[in-house]
Design a protein around this motif. Sequence first.
Motif, short mmCIF file in Angstrom:
data_model
loop_
_atom_site.label_atom_id
_atom_site.label_comp_id
_atom_site.label_asym_id
_atom_site.label_seq_id
_atom_site.Cartn_x
_atom_site.Cartn_y
_atom_site.Cartn_z
N LEU A 32 2.25 1.64 -3.55
CA LEU A 32 1.20 2.15 -4.45
C LEU A 32 0.95 3.64 -4.22
N GLY A 33 0.96 4.04 -2.96
CA GLY A 33 0.78 5.46 -2.63
C GLY A 33 1.91 6.32 -3.16
N GLN A 85 0.83 -1.20 0.00
CA GLN A 85 0.00 0.00 0.00
C GLN A 85 0.87 1.27 0.00
N GLN A 140 3.86 5.60 -5.73
CA GLN A 140 3.80 5.58 -7.19
C GLN A 140 2.72 6.54 -7.70
N SER A 141 1.67 6.75 -6.94
CA SER A 141 0.59 7.62 -7.40
C SER A 141 0.92 9.10 -7.22
N LEU A 142 1.99 9.42 -6.54
CA LEU A 142 2.37 10.81 -6.34
C LEU A 142 2.83 11.47 -7.59
#
Length: 118
Positions: free
Chosen positions: A113-114, A110, A116-118
């Motif tokens: 994923l967080g 998690q 990478q989404s930045l």
Amino acid sequence: MTPRRLDAEDPDRFYTVTGGRTDAGDTGLDIVTLVITESAPTPGMQSEHAQILRLAEAPVAVVELSAELKLPISVVKILLIDLIDTGRLSVRGPAARRRSELPDMETLKQVLLGLQSL
């Protein structure tokens, strides 16, 4: 303070200090490994070994010993191996965490994923 050049050192001194050994092998010692004395220096002991034992009365890093002794880290590692093998010195690495203290894989996924989404 004038910096001293390591390549200006006498290589014969390093050869003598290490007893002709040139490689400490895969010791697991790195520059931040802490070492601590287990016994006092004894009469007749090699002066560098005795100095290490005096300097390591409290935990000290390999890199600090290298600086104090004015010897390359590779030479200091060889000297440390001598002392560790005879039981005169103990190694203290970073405190190992118990498996139960480590984050679980789902949490790590998690976080990844967080990020990478930045």
